[in-house]
Write a protein that holds these residues in place. Structure first.
Motif, PDB file in Angstrom:
ATOM      1  N   TYR A 150       0.830  -1.201   0.000  1.00 55.60           N
ATOM      2  CA  TYR A 150       0.000   0.000   0.000  1.00 55.60           C
ATOM      3  C   TYR A 150       0.867   1.254   0.000  1.00 55.60           C
ATOM      4  O   TYR A 150       0.570   2.234  -0.698  1.00 55.60           O
ATOM      5  N   TYR A 151       1.945   1.229   0.768  1.00 56.81           N
ATOM      6  CA  TYR A 151       2.793   2.414   0.897  1.00 56.81           C
ATOM      7  C   TYR A 151       3.998   2.401  -0.048  1.00 56.81           C
ATOM      8  O   TYR A 151       4.750   3.362  -0.102  1.00 56.81           O
ATOM      9  N   ARG A 172      -4.450   2.740  -5.843  1.00 57.72           N
ATOM     10  CA  ARG A 172      -3.046   2.667  -5.417  1.00 57.72           C
ATOM     11  C   ARG A 172      -2.257   1.914  -6.485  1.00 57.72           C
ATOM     12  O   ARG A 172      -2.829   1.242  -7.349  1.00 57.72           O
TER      13      ARG A 172
END
Length: 392
Positions: free
Chosen positions: A326-327, A361
């Motif tokens: 996700y990051y 994302r």
């Protein structure tokens, strides 16, 4: 939080007196399951408790330096419990070393029972020497040094050793998958496909789905008839918890009959020491601290992640890795495939949440839900792989 974290499970039950044992046994027998879940029984005289031992499921319990009647030890072992002596000398090294091999952890298994091999002795020592009565700072330091050097050895194998030219694909799944089942056979096939495609299998190193994936890597060069022969041999001793010795010896017999030069990785832990490590992983990074083990297994699965049906631990692995993705940015997002549409959308509906998390994302195009091993590998092959980090 357990007062002896992180070397014992937070919900482990330390029993150090007969009064404690009787109280907890009474509670367990009054419950539906009658299980000694998480019990660690230290130096308790149980010579007069055969009736209780006979009535309990002790498959996740360990008895260290306890006294039994002539029949008591057999009663515990009949349900898969472990009866061990802690020993006085440190049964593992604290200096720089390489990864374990199955031959090292199971040394002597051909003539001794599982509780006499190094893997079991290290587990017994770790459990006894984290009880409040006997733990010392030296014991804690020894385990910390051990895990540090195992971690360094694993990264060396990934970047400079056995896996330097083979990106690792992590195969996540539970220990309950039995030899001789269709699910086990399909997971062996998955391990074969991963290995034949030029990747290397990485698992949590235990029995069940983990063993099946590592076994598939071992058998990658064999034709279907030979694989069926190997599966038939394994099915004769299916139970890794209740029959650890026969389970391990059968795996050795399969490896002797079907030799292989294929490499795969197992990353087990003595945190779940009642689950023995499988013998098909050729490189074994076994840790005392489960949090380190979980993180490093996901971190080094640089080719992708394939998740088989599983319970709480498997779901944790999905979202632990999803958090990193996700990051992450760009090519550092590692592909993730959930295998089993029905399971991941209805039985354990992790897919809708994962899909919602990934929306808009970078990871959105790098997750997939499929039904077959071939589909899983086709999706991963369509991705570019990149190691997540530089070497330590």
């Amino acid at each position: 939080m357990s007062h002896i974290w992180p070397y014992l499970p937070a919900r482990a039950v330390n029993i150090t007196s007969l009064i404690e044992f009787d109280r907890l046994a009474s509670e367990a027998l009054a419950a539906t399951s009658a299980r000694g879940l998480g019990w660690r029984v230290h130096r308790v005289d149980l010579r007069e408790r055969d009736c209780v031992l006979r009535s309990l499921d002790l498959s996740e319990a360990i008895f260290i330096d306890c006294e039994f009647s002539p029949q008591g030890r057999a009663l515990v072992q009949a349900t898969g419990g472990l009866c061990m002596g802690s020993g006085q000398e440190l049964p593992f090294t604290t200096g720089e070393r390489g990864l374990y091999s199955p031959e090292e952890l199971y040394s002597g298994i051909q003539v001794e029972s599982y509780d006499q091999v190094p893997d079991a002795k290290i587990y017994a020592y770790s459990q006894q020497h984290t009880s409040p009565a006997v733990r010392t700072s030296d014991d804690a330091m020894a385990r910390t040094l051990h895990d540090h050097h195992i971690g360094q050895a694993l990264v060396s194998e990934v970047y400079e050793g056995a896996f330097k030219d083979s990106p690792l694909i992590g195969v996540m799944g539970g220990h309950a998958m039995g030899r001789g089942t269709p699910e086990y056979e399909r997971t062996v096939e998955l391990g074969q496909l991963i290995t034949r495609a030029g990747y290397a299998v990485a698992t949590g190193g235990g029995p069940g789905a983990m063993e099946a994936a590592n076994a598939g890597a071992w058998l990658a060069d064999y034709d279907p008839k030979d694989v069926q022969g190997a599966l038939k041999m394994l099915a004769a001793e299916p139970d890794a918890i209740h029959q650890r010795t026969g389970w391990a010896r059968t795996a050795l017999a399969v490896k002797e009959r079907f030799p292989s030069s294929r490499q795969s990785l197992g990353v087990p832990t003595w945190f779940y020491g009642h689950e023995p490590p499988n013998l098909f992983a050729t490189r074994i990074a076994k840790f005392f601290t489960n949090s380190i083990r979980e993180a490093i297994l996901l971190e080094q699965s640089n080719g992708g992640l394939i998740v088989l049906p599983g319970a709480a631990g498997t779901v944790q692995e999905i979202f632990q890795d999803a958090c990193e993705n996700y990051y992450a940015t760009g090519a550092r997002v590692v592909p993730m495939v959930l295998l089993g549409r029905e399971y991941w959308t209805k039985t354990m509906p992790a897919w809708p949440l994962l899909k919602a998390l990934a929306a808009q994302r970078v990871m959105e195009d790098r997750i997939a839900l499929v039904d077959t091993a071939a589909e899983a590998m086709e999706f991963i092959d369509s991705m570019s792989t990149l190691r997540r980090r530089t070497r330590w």
